[in-house]
Design a protein around this motif. Sequence first.
Motif, PDB file in Angstrom:
ATOM      1  N   SER A   1      13.871   7.368  11.302  1.00  0.00           N
ATOM      2  CA  SER A   1      14.777   8.425  10.836  1.00  0.00           C
ATOM      3  C   SER A   1      14.687   8.716   9.342  1.00  0.00           C
ATOM      4  N   LEU A   2      14.328   7.726   8.512  1.00  0.00           N
ATOM      5  CA  LEU A   2      14.369   7.947   7.069  1.00  0.00           C
ATOM      6  C   LEU A   2      13.118   8.612   6.493  1.00  0.00           C
ATOM      7  N   PRO A   3      11.885   8.272   6.925  1.00  0.00           N
ATOM      8  CA  PRO A   3      10.713   8.878   6.285  1.00  0.00           C
ATOM      9  C   PRO A   3      10.698  10.407   6.319  1.00  0.00           C
ATOM     10  N   ALA A   4      11.144  11.013   7.409  1.00  0.00           N
ATOM     11  CA  ALA A   4      11.133  12.480   7.487  1.00  0.00           C
ATOM     12  C   ALA A   4      12.071  13.080   6.443  1.00  0.00           C
TER      13      ALA A   4
ATOM     14  N   ALA B   1      -0.595  11.900  -1.059  1.00  0.00           N
ATOM     15  CA  ALA B   1      -0.390  10.463  -1.239  1.00  0.00           C
ATOM     16  C   ALA B   1       1.078  10.092  -1.069  1.00  0.00           C
ATOM     17  N   LEU B   2       1.965  10.951  -1.580  1.00  0.00           N
ATOM     18  CA  LEU B   2       3.402  10.698  -1.454  1.00  0.00           C
ATOM     19  C   LEU B   2       3.824  10.660   0.010  1.00  0.00           C
ATOM     20  N   VAL B   3       3.425  11.675   0.777  1.00  0.00           N
ATOM     21  CA  VAL B   3       3.804  11.742   2.192  1.00  0.00           C
ATOM     22  C   VAL B   3       3.161  10.598   2.977  1.00  0.00           C
ATOM     23  N   ALA B   4       1.876  10.288   2.679  1.00  0.00           N
ATOM     24  CA  ALA B   4       1.202   9.194   3.378  1.00  0.00           C
ATOM     25  C   ALA B   4       1.895   7.866   3.102  1.00  0.00           C
ATOM     26  N   GLY B   5       2.282   7.652   1.864  1.00  0.00           N
ATOM     27  CA  GLY B   5       2.988   6.421   1.537  1.00  0.00           C
ATOM     28  C   GLY B   5       4.324   6.327   2.238  1.00  0.00           C
ATOM     29  N   ILE B   6       5.030   7.453   2.345  1.00  0.00           N
ATOM     30  CA  ILE B   6       6.315   7.463   3.042  1.00  0.00           C
ATOM     31  C   ILE B   6       6.130   7.110   4.512  1.00  0.00           C
ATOM     32  N   VAL B   7       5.081   7.669   5.128  1.00  0.00           N
ATOM     33  CA  VAL B   7       4.818   7.379   6.542  1.00  0.00           C
ATOM     34  C   VAL B   7       4.481   5.898   6.725  1.00  0.00           C
TER      35      VAL B   7
ATOM     36  N   LEU C   1       5.342   3.327   4.783  1.00  0.00           N
ATOM     37  CA  LEU C   1       6.548   2.526   4.571  1.00  0.00           C
ATOM     38  C   LEU C   1       7.504   2.660   5.747  1.00  0.00           C
ATOM     39  N   GLY C   2       7.546   3.844   6.325  1.00  0.00           N
ATOM     40  CA  GLY C   2       8.443   4.053   7.454  1.00  0.00           C
ATOM     41  C   GLY C   2       8.047   3.242   8.676  1.00  0.00           C
ATOM     42  N   ARG C   3       6.788   2.828   8.756  1.00  0.00           N
ATOM     43  CA  ARG C   3       6.326   2.032   9.893  1.00  0.00           C
ATOM     44  C   ARG C   3       6.531   0.536   9.665  1.00  0.00           C
ATOM     45  N   SER C   4       7.120   0.183   8.520  1.00  0.00           N
ATOM     46  CA  SER C   4       7.322  -1.230   8.223  1.00  0.00           C
ATOM     47  C   SER C   4       8.267  -1.869   9.228  1.00  0.00           C
ATOM     48  N   PRO C   5       7.980  -3.089   9.683  1.00  0.00           N
ATOM     49  CA  PRO C   5       8.868  -3.751  10.635  1.00  0.00           C
ATOM     50  C   PRO C   5      10.233  -4.083  10.055  1.00  0.00           C
ATOM     51  N   TYR C   6      10.328  -4.153   8.720  1.00  0.00           N
ATOM     52  CA  TYR C   6      11.617  -4.486   8.113  1.00  0.00           C
ATOM     53  C   TYR C   6      12.636  -3.375   8.340  1.00  0.00           C
ATOM     54  N   LEU C   7      12.163  -2.140   8.390  1.00  0.00           N
ATOM     55  CA  LEU C   7      13.075  -1.024   8.623  1.00  0.00           C
ATOM     56  C   LEU C   7      13.437  -0.889  10.091  1.00  0.00           C
ATOM     57  N   ALA C   8      12.780  -1.646  10.965  1.00  0.00           N
ATOM     58  CA  ALA C   8      13.091  -1.602  12.388  1.00  0.00           C
ATOM     59  C   ALA C   8      14.056  -2.702  12.801  1.00  0.00           C
ATOM     60  N   LYS C   9      14.348  -3.613  11.911  1.00  0.00           N
ATOM     61  CA  LYS C   9      15.150  -4.768  12.292  1.00  0.00           C
ATOM     62  C   LYS C   9      16.616  -4.415  12.497  1.00  0.00           C
ATOM     63  N   SER C  10      17.040  -3.231  12.094  1.00  0.00           N
ATOM     64  CA  SER C  10      18.431  -2.851  12.297  1.00  0.00           C
ATOM     65  C   SER C  10      18.752  -2.691  13.771  1.00  0.00           C
TER      66      SER C  10
ATOM     67  N   LEU D   1       0.836  -1.203   0.000  1.00  0.00           N
ATOM     68  CA  LEU D   1       0.000   0.000   0.000  1.00  0.00           C
ATOM     69  C   LEU D   1       0.871   1.253   0.000  1.00  0.00           C
ATOM     70  N   GLY D   2       1.902   1.268   0.845  1.00  0.00           N
ATOM     71  CA  GLY D   2       2.801   2.418   0.865  1.00  0.00           C
ATOM     72  C   GLY D   2       3.501   2.615  -0.456  1.00  0.00           C
ATOM     73  N   ALA D   3       3.925   1.527  -1.086  1.00  0.00           N
ATOM     74  CA  ALA D   3       4.598   1.636  -2.379  1.00  0.00           C
ATOM     75  C   ALA D   3       3.666   2.199  -3.446  1.00  0.00           C
ATOM     76  N   VAL D   4       2.410   1.739  -3.435  1.00  0.00           N
ATOM     77  CA  VAL D   4       1.436   2.249  -4.403  1.00  0.00           C
ATOM     78  C   VAL D   4       1.166   3.729  -4.170  1.00  0.00           C
TER      79      VAL D   4
END
Length: 376
Positions: free
Chosen positions: A307-310, A347-353, A355-364, A183-186
């Motif tokens: 840190s990345l979505p902003a 839509a761009l900002v909503a998608g970024i937000v 995607l930023g909440r994805s658990p894959y980006l938290a695994k670091s 959904l975020g990518a779309v």
Amino acid sequence: MIEALRPRGNVHRASGSLLAGVRAVSSSAEPGRSPQDELPADSTALPGKWVNTSLDSCGGSEEGSDAGLAGRRLAEVSPVIVTVLLGLAAAGLLGLGFVAQQHAAYTEPLGEMLHLHLLLDLVRKPLWLCGVAAMVGGQVLGALALRRADVAQVEPLLATNLIFALAVAAAVYRERLGRGEWLGAVLVSGGVAMFLLAGRPHGGGVPGPASVVWVAILATLMVAAVLVLVAVRVTLSTKAMLLAAAAGMLYGIQDVLTRASLVTLEQAGRGPGALLTIWQPYTLLVVAVLGILLNQSAFDAAPLRISLPATTAAEPVIGIMLGVAILGERLRADPPALAGEVAGLIALVAGIVILGRSPYLAKSEQGTRRRPGRGR
């Protein structure tokens, strides 16, 4: 019956006269001149029927005009395709670079945030250097895209770097993307397409070095400085978002300065030495270093999902605003176009937000042992 099929003498005479006329025209024409040069000066006086007949005898005007129209359309579309490919390739390298940099920076002490010593420590880490190399490659491709198109056209393409960062993170952890990620990518991709189709950015030029419109950069720097001052006094996660937003603002300034420097280089016609006589390239270097410092400080404070979505959201917004304010780039301003532009950016900002909440980006942050910091 046989006599009726036999060629008449007048046919032989007519064809002989035609061949003689062609030879006469060919022999009388000056070397290097085409048959069109033998037409009367007032070509508009020729009967339209004669002109059409002549064109048809040369192979058909309809087919020729169709081929010419197709060639013109291809010539118009090809630069757009090249610009889109350059922008997406740049976003891909930026996303890869951000993932590598964050993995390296997240192990640094919290006390090194906003200090140059943080960068001195990171340059000793091969993973971080690989991330910087990828980011530099992305910035080079982004500069090539900015050379071919306006900032308002390139910025939304660069904003897709978060999609590539997510894809890299999912590949590293060997997990499939969920519905939220799709959904975020779309939303990001659709927002980019909607903004470009509705706004149709065009025009623009580089003002003189002493033009008053450059004050917009100073105002943007002041806002970024306020964000940094506030970040010093808030919690760690908020600190990361504010520093990332400030870094994104500096990246937007960097994109506008890059576009201005490249256009100035082309207009000067004196080679790269022309850049030494204007202030924009020097400011570009300072802004780039400060942007990297703020970005790495944000990576040091929190994982990518914070840190990345902003950064990804602030860069295109600031870049487009400065492109309009400084470079004079124009967007369609009728109500339907404005609605499409706003909807695309939302839509761009909503998608970024999302995607930023994805658990894959938290695994670091999982399994990462941090060195003690000297403070928060």
